[in-house]
Each structure stands twice: as C-alpha cells, then as structure tokens.
Design an enzyme around this catalytic site. Structure first.
Site, PDB file in Angstrom:
ATOM      1  N   LYS A 188      27.941  83.622  93.014  1.00 12.57           N
ATOM      2  CA  LYS A 188      28.151  83.141  91.638  1.00 12.57           C
ATOM      3  C   LYS A 188      29.579  82.621  91.577  1.00 12.57           C
ATOM      4  O   LYS A 188      30.388  83.061  90.761  1.00 12.57           O
ATOM      5  CB  LYS A 188      27.895  84.296  90.648  1.00 12.57           C
ATOM      6  CG  LYS A 188      27.902  83.906  89.178  1.00 12.57           C
ATOM      7  CD  LYS A 188      26.725  83.048  88.761  1.00 12.57           C
ATOM      8  CE  LYS A 188      26.892  82.585  87.313  1.00 12.57           C
ATOM      9  NZ  LYS A 188      25.827  81.630  86.909  1.00 12.57           N
ATOM     10  N   ASP A 220      21.692  82.520  89.840  1.00 18.27           N
ATOM     11  CA  ASP A 220      20.696  82.220  88.798  1.00 18.27           C
ATOM     12  C   ASP A 220      19.694  81.183  89.304  1.00 18.27           C
ATOM     13  O   ASP A 220      18.485  81.308  89.115  1.00 18.27           O
ATOM     14  CB  ASP A 220      21.374  81.772  87.484  1.00 18.27           C
ATOM     15  CG  ASP A 220      22.445  80.707  87.679  1.00 18.27           C
ATOM     16  OD1 ASP A 220      22.814  80.416  88.834  1.00 18.27           O
ATOM     17  OD2 ASP A 220      22.913  80.149  86.663  1.00 18.27           O
ATOM     18  N   ASP A 244      19.860  93.459  95.312  1.00 10.00           N
ATOM     19  CA  ASP A 244      18.954  94.435  94.679  1.00 10.00           C
ATOM     20  C   ASP A 244      17.948  93.700  93.801  1.00 10.00           C
ATOM     21  O   ASP A 244      16.738  93.919  93.876  1.00 10.00           O
ATOM     22  CB  ASP A 244      19.789  95.411  93.835  1.00 10.00           C
ATOM     23  CG  ASP A 244      18.915  96.426  93.114  1.00 10.00           C
ATOM     24  OD1 ASP A 244      17.994  96.965  93.745  1.00 10.00           O
ATOM     25  OD2 ASP A 244      19.171  96.675  91.908  1.00 10.00           O
ATOM     26  N   ASP A 248      13.689  92.626  94.687  1.00  6.93           N
ATOM     27  CA  ASP A 248      12.539  93.017  93.848  1.00  6.93           C
ATOM     28  C   ASP A 248      11.735  91.785  93.456  1.00  6.93           C
ATOM     29  O   ASP A 248      10.504  91.794  93.462  1.00  6.93           O
ATOM     30  CB  ASP A 248      13.005  93.729  92.561  1.00  6.93           C
ATOM     31  CG  ASP A 248      12.943  95.244  92.669  1.00  6.93           C
ATOM     32  OD1 ASP A 248      13.219  95.762  93.774  1.00  6.93           O
ATOM     33  OD2 ASP A 248      12.628  95.916  91.670  1.00  6.93           O
TER      34      ASP A 248
END
Ligand code: IPM
Ligand code: MG
Length: 353
Positions: A188, A220, A244, A248
């Site tokens: 980022k 993003d 993390d 997922d």
C-alpha cells in the site's frame, strides 16, 4: 522425523486425529516418524493458565516439525489478551522464528462448482500466497489501549525492517522459480511508508532472480483482482496483515477454506503445518468438519520439513482420488455427491493411500 502434534481447540481435535492417522498409515509403510502431543491455545489455558506453556515450548523446539489443528473459541474471548488462544499461536510462530507462511490456493477440478465464483473464472487456479508471519502490525510496538487527554486511544504499529522484507522476498522468488516464475508483491505504498520500503526491497531482491518476473499491486486492487481474474497470479508475496486477509479471500476461490493447507517455515525448513481455517466452534465435536486441509498440511510437512516429495505427492494424490470418488464433507458438498463426516473422509484418504 520428530513431529510435535498440537490439536488445539474446537474442530482442531477432530481434524488433527485424521491427519495423524494418515501419518500412522505412512509409518506402517516404512516412513520414519515419531509423534508426541502437546497443548496450545484454549486447552492449554484451561490446563496451565497459558496459551503456549513451557512444556509445549520445549517439545516444539526439540521437534523437526509441528502439526497444528486450530486454536480459539468464544469461551476464551473474554480473557485478558495475553491469555487468549490466538496469543499462543502468535507466540509459537515468533518463538520458532516461522517467518515464511506458504498458503497455496489451488482448485481441484472436482470442486469447481463449490466455489462462489463462476467455474471458468477459477478452473485451473493455482496460486501461492507467501505471507510474512513474524512482523508487521501483528507484533509492532508500541501497541495497546491507553487514555490520553481523557480519551481512550487504541494504537498498533506497522513496522518492517529491510532484513525481514528481504528474507521473505527470497522465499517468494525461490518458490516462483519452481512454479510459473512470476511474483506479485502486494503493498500500500501510495499511503504507507512501511510498504514503500517493502516495494523498494522487493525490487532489490528481484535483481538476484532474473528468471522471475516481478510485478507490484496495491492491496485494495489485489483484493479486487483476486475475485475478478485470479488466474493472473502465480506467487503473491505480502506482509503479515495483508496476507492474513488475502489468503482467506483466496481460499474461497477454491470452494472452501476447509481445503487449504499451510506451512510456516524458518530459515532451515523447520516448520509448523496447519489448515488455514479456524477452530469452527459452531460445528466442533459433531464429526462433520472437513479434515482435508489438515491432511494436505501433512503433505506440506513431508515436502518441506521431511524433504520427502514422494510421500507428499502420495498424500495429495490420495486426496484427489477421494474427491474423484465423489466423497464430500458438508462444506464442499453438492448434489450427486456422497456426504461424509470427518472420520469417514479420513478413512477414505487412508484407503486411497
Ligand atoms: C491465520 C489466523 C490467525 C492470524 C489468527 C487466528 C491469529 O487468522 O492464521 O490466518 O491472524 O494469523
Ligand atoms: Mg487468517
């Protein structure tokens, strides 16, 4: 090979039992493994007051590999943070210096319909997420909730030094060399200085791997691209927190988080192997949890800590065979397949071995 087995909490107990039975089946076929159980997480808090007790620490340090189920549950969420099961997990990762977390997300053709995405978007998917695991905002200091000028203030620190970034960079590039030779580094940098350094260091590391193509993506956008066109990725490398979240998300491309194994490695391929999912308190003890992520974690254990590629492939092939036979736990079940429980799935994998 000496393996420390930590079933943990919730469904961790049921799924680890099946993974252990797979190892036992391989042992009766000549694989040299020793296994010993210990406590981590909520069960350890109940027994000793600590989520990563001294005895577990000793055993884990003395073992070649750790096999972990899952930790945590609502029962322990009310405890002070240092006594929560998750602290035990972060504690063992840090204690064993397991900085490199490998989370492969691949779609088994039989499960194309289990994904929430269209089959053509995910078919043939094979991504490896390389997540840094012992740094970042998870461990940065200062942290905590304090009162300043009469107001409560919550604080965490996102921090990486260049050595930490470099060593995970090398893991990503080396992994890519064995795959499709592409690394996408996720950061980022448009907002966060920590991740500007991340990008700078990745560019330096890339110079040592001229055969691997490096690209960069803001987190993003990466989250969006993972559901828009996930097959553009080969290896994704990122920090602890972004990893993390993205892992997922990637797991769902494959149909179920119940299918995703992981390896957390130190510099010498000592490792801890665990499914990417949690302890699922809602279905714990019912014998319905999917043990395949943990069984596939055994395959990773054999591959990385055991340097036994043949045994790893044997376990992975057994899983493929069972899926081809149409056996499914509830999380991946669809019309026309046979719904089975945790134990039955374990039995089938062992028979397929
Ligand atoms: C994971 C989990 C853990 C993490 C939790 C349980 C502390 O979500 O392994 O992805 O955030 O690392
Ligand atoms: Mg997670």
């Amino acid at each position: 090979m000496k393996i420390c087995v930590l079933p943990g909490d919730g469904i961790g107990i049921e799924i680890t039992a099946e993974a252990v039975r797979v190892l036992e089946a391989l042992r009766s076929d000549g694989l040299k493994v020793e296994m010993e159980n210990a406590l981590l997480g909520g069960c350890a808090v109940d027994a000793t007051g600590e989520p990563y007790p001294e005895e577990t620490k000793k055993l884990a340090r003395a073992s070649d590999a750790v096999l972990l189920g899952a930790v945590g549950g609502p029962k322990w969420d009310v405890l002070p943070r240092p006594q929560r099961p998750e602290r035990g997990l972060l504690g063992i990762r840090k204690d064993l210096n397991l900085f490199a977390n490998l989370r492969p997300a691949m779609l088994y053709p039989e499960l194309a319909n289990a994904s929430s995405l269209k089959p053509e978007v995910v078919s043939g998917l094979d991504i490896l997420i390389v997540r840094e695991l012992t740094g970042d905002i998870y461990f940065g200091e200062p942290r905590g909730i304090t009162t300043e000028d009469g107001k409560r203030v919550g604080r965490n620190t996102m921090i990486y030094n260049e050595d930490e970034i470099r060593r995970i960079g090398h893991v990503a590039f080396k992994s890519a060399q064995k795959r499709n030779k592409k690394v996408c580094s996720v950061d980022k940098m448009n907002v966060l200085e920590t991740t500007q350094l991340w990008r700078d260091v990745m560019i330096e590391v890339a110079k040592e791997y001229p055969d691997v193509e490096l690209s960069h993506m803001l987190v993003d956008n990466a989250a969006m691209q993972l559901v828009r066109a996930p097959k553009q990725f080969d290896v994704m490398v990122t920090g602890n927190m972004f990893g993390d979240i993205l892992s997922d998300e990637a797991s769902m491309l494959t149909g179920s988080i119940g299918m995703l194994p992981s390896a957390s490695l130190d510099q010498n391929n000592k490792g801890m192997y665990e499914p990417c999912h949690g302890s699922a308190p809602d279905i714990a003890g019912k014998g319905v949890a999917n043990p395949l992520a943990t069984i596939l974690s055994v395959a990773m254990l054999l591959r990385y800590s055991g340097a036994n590629e043949a045994a790893a492939v044997r376990v992975e092939d057994a899983v493929k065979k069972v899926l081809a036979q149409g056996l499914r736990t509830g999380d991946i079940w669809e019309e026309g397949c046979k719904r089975v429980g945790t134990r039955e799935m374990g039995d089938a994998v062992i028979a397929a071995l």
